[in-house]
Scaffold this motif. Structure first.
Motif, mmCIF file in Angstrom:
data_model
loop_
_atom_site.group_PDB
_atom_site.id
_atom_site.type_symbol
_atom_site.label_atom_id
_atom_site.label_comp_id
_atom_site.label_asym_id
_atom_site.label_seq_id
_atom_site.Cartn_x
_atom_site.Cartn_y
_atom_site.Cartn_z
ATOM 1 N N ARG A 1 -77.061 0.112 -58.258
ATOM 2 C CA ARG A 1 -76.487 0.354 -56.924
ATOM 3 C C ARG A 1 -77.385 -0.247 -55.845
ATOM 4 N NH1 ARG A 1 -73.840 6.002 -55.410
ATOM 5 N NH2 ARG A 1 -72.404 5.164 -56.942
ATOM 6 N N SER A 2 -78.678 -0.076 -55.985
ATOM 7 C CA SER A 2 -79.617 -0.646 -55.018
ATOM 8 C C SER A 2 -79.547 -2.173 -55.021
ATOM 9 C CB SER A 2 -81.031 -0.169 -55.342
ATOM 10 O OG SER A 2 -81.969 -0.805 -54.517
ATOM 11 N N LEU B 1 -77.028 -4.021 -55.973
ATOM 12 C CA LEU B 1 -75.748 -4.453 -55.405
ATOM 13 C C LEU B 1 -75.817 -4.474 -53.880
ATOM 14 C CD1 LEU B 1 -73.024 -2.694 -57.585
ATOM 15 C CD2 LEU B 1 -73.312 -5.166 -57.253
ATOM 16 N N ARG B 2 -76.443 -3.476 -53.300
ATOM 17 C CA ARG B 2 -76.598 -3.457 -51.842
ATOM 18 C C ARG B 2 -77.430 -4.644 -51.371
ATOM 19 N NH1 ARG B 2 -75.808 1.798 -49.147
ATOM 20 N NH2 ARG B 2 -74.651 3.099 -50.604
ATOM 21 N N LEU C 1 -75.290 -7.719 -51.612
ATOM 22 C CA LEU C 1 -74.329 -7.812 -50.517
ATOM 23 C C LEU C 1 -74.982 -8.462 -49.297
ATOM 24 C CD1 LEU C 1 -71.518 -7.273 -49.379
ATOM 25 C CD2 LEU C 1 -72.312 -4.981 -48.741
ATOM 26 N N VAL D 1 -68.976 -8.871 -54.692
ATOM 27 C CA VAL D 1 -69.978 -7.805 -54.594
ATOM 28 C C VAL D 1 -69.335 -6.529 -54.041
ATOM 29 C CG1 VAL D 1 -72.177 -7.094 -53.570
ATOM 30 C CG2 VAL D 1 -71.887 -9.442 -54.376
ATOM 31 N N LEU E 1 -69.381 -2.936 -55.823
ATOM 32 C CA LEU E 1 -69.847 -1.718 -55.149
ATOM 33 C C LEU E 1 -68.758 -0.638 -55.191
ATOM 34 C CD1 LEU E 1 -71.704 -3.270 -52.123
ATOM 35 C CD2 LEU E 1 -72.695 -1.604 -53.704
ATOM 36 N N ASP F 1 -68.589 0.828 -58.582
ATOM 37 C CA ASP F 1 -69.730 1.713 -58.793
ATOM 38 C C ASP F 1 -69.504 3.078 -58.134
ATOM 39 O OD1 ASP F 1 -72.479 2.025 -59.866
ATOM 40 O OD2 ASP F 1 -72.993 2.245 -57.734
#
Length: 105
Positions: free
Chosen positions: A34-35, A37-38, A41, A66, A70, A73
């Motif tokens: 998750r981190s 993916l951020r 982005l 992306v 997200l 997720d």
């Protein structure tokens, strides 16, 4: 490259192998994913902002990829995400009218 690596598309290791190299990869746990993916982005948005008109559509597609990852997720499929987007657009409008707000009187 960063010693901690970066999140890449799923087929990148295969493409590297096809080009004669052996990639060093690992799988992120849920929190790291998750981190990352951020972070991705932000990277893709920056690439879109820096792109010229010819490159912009491809970079925008990367941003969308992306965003979909997200959403997944967070437990949302593309249809659910689109429903949320459409509901917000119905309630507050979209951006097609090119309205620029300069404040209140």
């Amino acid at each position: 490259m960063n010693e901690h690596g970066k999140l890449v598309r799923d087929r990148i290791p295969q493409i590297i192998r096809e080009n004669g190299a052996e990639p060093v990869v690992r799988t992120a746990d849920a929190a790291e994913y998750r981190s990352r993916l951020r972070d991705k982005l932000g990277e893709e948005v920056a690439e879109f902002l820096a792109a010229d008109d010819a490159e912009a559509p491809e970079e925008l597609a990367d941003v969308l990829e992306v965003v979909h990852a997200l959403a997944a997720d967070l437990g949302l499929g593309p249809d659910q995400l689109e429903k949320l987007r459409a509901a917000k657009a119905s309630e507050r409008g979209g951006f097609t009218d090119r309205v620029i707000w300069t404040g209140n009187r």
